[in-house]
Design a protein around this motif. Sequence first.
Motif, mmCIF file in Angstrom:
data_model
loop_
_atom_site.group_PDB
_atom_site.id
_atom_site.type_symbol
_atom_site.label_atom_id
_atom_site.label_comp_id
_atom_site.label_asym_id
_atom_site.label_seq_id
_atom_site.Cartn_x
_atom_site.Cartn_y
_atom_site.Cartn_z
ATOM 1 N N MET A 96 49.633 58.178 45.183
ATOM 2 C CA MET A 96 49.336 56.806 44.813
ATOM 3 C C MET A 96 49.610 55.908 46.018
ATOM 4 O O MET A 96 50.379 56.236 46.887
ATOM 5 N N THR A 97 49.043 54.781 46.039
ATOM 6 C CA THR A 97 49.153 53.855 47.156
ATOM 7 C C THR A 97 50.174 52.763 46.860
ATOM 8 O O THR A 97 50.532 52.548 45.702
ATOM 9 N N ASP A 98 50.625 52.090 47.899
ATOM 10 C CA ASP A 98 51.548 50.966 47.724
ATOM 11 C C ASP A 98 50.799 49.654 47.543
ATOM 12 O O ASP A 98 51.423 48.612 47.410
ATOM 13 N N GLU A 99 49.480 49.698 47.573
ATOM 14 C CA GLU A 99 48.700 48.479 47.390
ATOM 15 C C GLU A 99 48.993 47.883 46.019
ATOM 16 O O GLU A 99 49.176 48.589 45.042
ATOM 17 N N LYS A 100 49.015 46.568 45.982
ATOM 18 C CA LYS A 100 49.235 45.859 44.726
ATOM 19 C C LYS A 100 47.921 45.281 44.233
ATOM 20 O O LYS A 100 47.113 44.781 45.025
ATOM 21 N N ARG A 101 47.746 45.359 42.937
ATOM 22 C CA ARG A 101 46.543 44.785 42.337
ATOM 23 C C ARG A 101 46.536 43.285 42.604
ATOM 24 O O ARG A 101 47.523 42.594 42.347
ATOM 25 N N PRO A 102 45.419 42.761 43.105
ATOM 26 C CA PRO A 102 45.362 41.328 43.405
ATOM 27 C C PRO A 102 45.241 40.497 42.129
ATOM 28 O O PRO A 102 44.942 41.014 41.055
ATOM 29 N N ARG A 103 45.479 39.228 42.280
ATOM 30 C CA ARG A 103 45.255 38.301 41.169
ATOM 31 C C ARG A 103 43.770 38.003 41.099
ATOM 32 O O ARG A 103 43.052 38.098 42.101
ATOM 33 N N LEU A 104 43.310 37.656 39.933
ATOM 34 C CA LEU A 104 41.908 37.283 39.753
ATOM 35 C C LEU A 104 41.730 35.838 40.207
ATOM 36 O O LEU A 104 42.071 34.902 39.487
ATOM 37 N N THR A 105 41.239 35.705 41.435
ATOM 38 C CA THR A 105 40.989 34.376 41.995
ATOM 39 C C THR A 105 39.599 34.364 42.621
ATOM 40 O O THR A 105 39.018 35.416 42.891
ATOM 41 N N GLU A 106 39.111 33.177 42.900
ATOM 42 C CA GLU A 106 37.789 33.029 43.502
ATOM 43 C C GLU A 106 37.737 33.567 44.929
ATOM 44 O O GLU A 106 36.655 33.748 45.474
ATOM 45 N N SER A 107 38.893 33.861 45.522
ATOM 46 C CA SER A 107 38.892 34.395 46.891
ATOM 47 C C SER A 107 38.616 35.899 46.930
ATOM 48 O O SER A 107 38.380 36.451 48.002
ATOM 49 N N LEU A 108 38.618 36.560 45.781
ATOM 50 C CA LEU A 108 38.274 37.991 45.730
ATOM 51 C C LEU A 108 36.805 38.187 46.073
ATOM 52 O O LEU A 108 35.982 37.313 45.807
ATOM 53 N N THR A 109 36.497 39.340 46.609
ATOM 54 C CA THR A 109 35.095 39.712 46.781
ATOM 55 C C THR A 109 34.698 40.567 45.575
ATOM 56 O O THR A 109 35.569 41.102 44.872
ATOM 57 N N GLY A 110 33.425 40.729 45.374
ATOM 58 C CA GLY A 110 32.955 41.587 44.291
ATOM 59 C C GLY A 110 33.436 43.014 44.472
ATOM 60 O O GLY A 110 33.845 43.679 43.523
ATOM 61 N N ALA A 111 33.409 43.501 45.719
ATOM 62 C CA ALA A 111 33.852 44.875 45.991
ATOM 63 C C ALA A 111 35.327 45.040 45.662
ATOM 64 O O ALA A 111 35.741 46.059 45.085
ATOM 65 N N GLU A 112 36.147 44.047 46.018
ATOM 66 C CA GLU A 112 37.587 44.151 45.736
ATOM 67 C C GLU A 112 37.832 44.086 44.222
ATOM 68 O O GLU A 112 38.668 44.813 43.699
ATOM 69 N N LEU A 113 37.090 43.246 43.525
ATOM 70 C CA LEU A 113 37.207 43.185 42.069
ATOM 71 C C LEU A 113 36.968 44.561 41.462
ATOM 72 O O LEU A 113 37.708 45.009 40.584
ATOM 73 N N MET A 114 35.948 45.242 41.954
ATOM 74 C CA MET A 114 35.560 46.526 41.376
ATOM 75 C C MET A 114 36.489 47.669 41.784
ATOM 76 O O MET A 114 36.413 48.749 41.218
ATOM 77 N N ARG A 115 37.383 47.441 42.720
ATOM 78 C CA ARG A 115 38.343 48.473 43.129
ATOM 79 C C ARG A 115 39.473 48.641 42.125
ATOM 80 O O ARG A 115 40.222 49.609 42.195
ATOM 81 N N TRP A 116 39.638 47.705 41.216
ATOM 82 C CA TRP A 116 40.803 47.688 40.345
ATOM 83 C C TRP A 116 40.402 47.753 38.883
ATOM 84 O O TRP A 116 39.302 47.390 38.509
#
Length: 185
Positions: free
Chosen positions: A1-21
């Motif tokens: 597993m990775t140490d990456e943290k799930r981002p918050r849902l904000t308008e600064s996300l990209t579509g690709a990043e949204l779909m990663r989680w």
Amino acid sequence: MTDEKRPRLTESLTGAELMRWYWLKDELADFARRLGISPTGGKELLTQRIAAKLDNTPFSEPQRTRRTGRTQLTGQLTVATVIPVGQRCSQVVRAWFVEQVGSSFGFDAEMRAFFVRADGTQTMQDALDHYRATRGQGAKPIDAQFEYNRFTRAWYADNPAGSREELLRAWRRYREGPVDHRGRA
């Protein structure tokens, strides 16, 4: 597993990043409202709509199929009752099946598909025959949108004596990781 943290849902996300989680449908619907777009539809459609908005790309809504006021079965059913086109998996139909096969009856994917394909020539006997023919075929694949169900099946296969609490802890760890680092259940 990775140490990456799930981002918050904000308008600064990209579509690709949204779909990663992994996101709950309620989270996506709330976010869609904040973005000023439609919060309706299935989780996959909602995710695609939000990704398009985040990336500022056009999104074509799928054509909606209109339900017409087609005839639905009511009253007393028999094996000779003809199933009308567009018949839903209603409580009337469910009650008839429970009378025929017992309280274990449920509208699974096989039975829902039978009623979707009904062309007005099938009878309740045909539906009952189909039900009986499709029993005992083992576990069926779980559609992609039911990721929690797929995860649960796989987890219990690997942990047959596991508790529900252990399952839920494992699920939370699983869904917190990005899709590209954890794979799909």
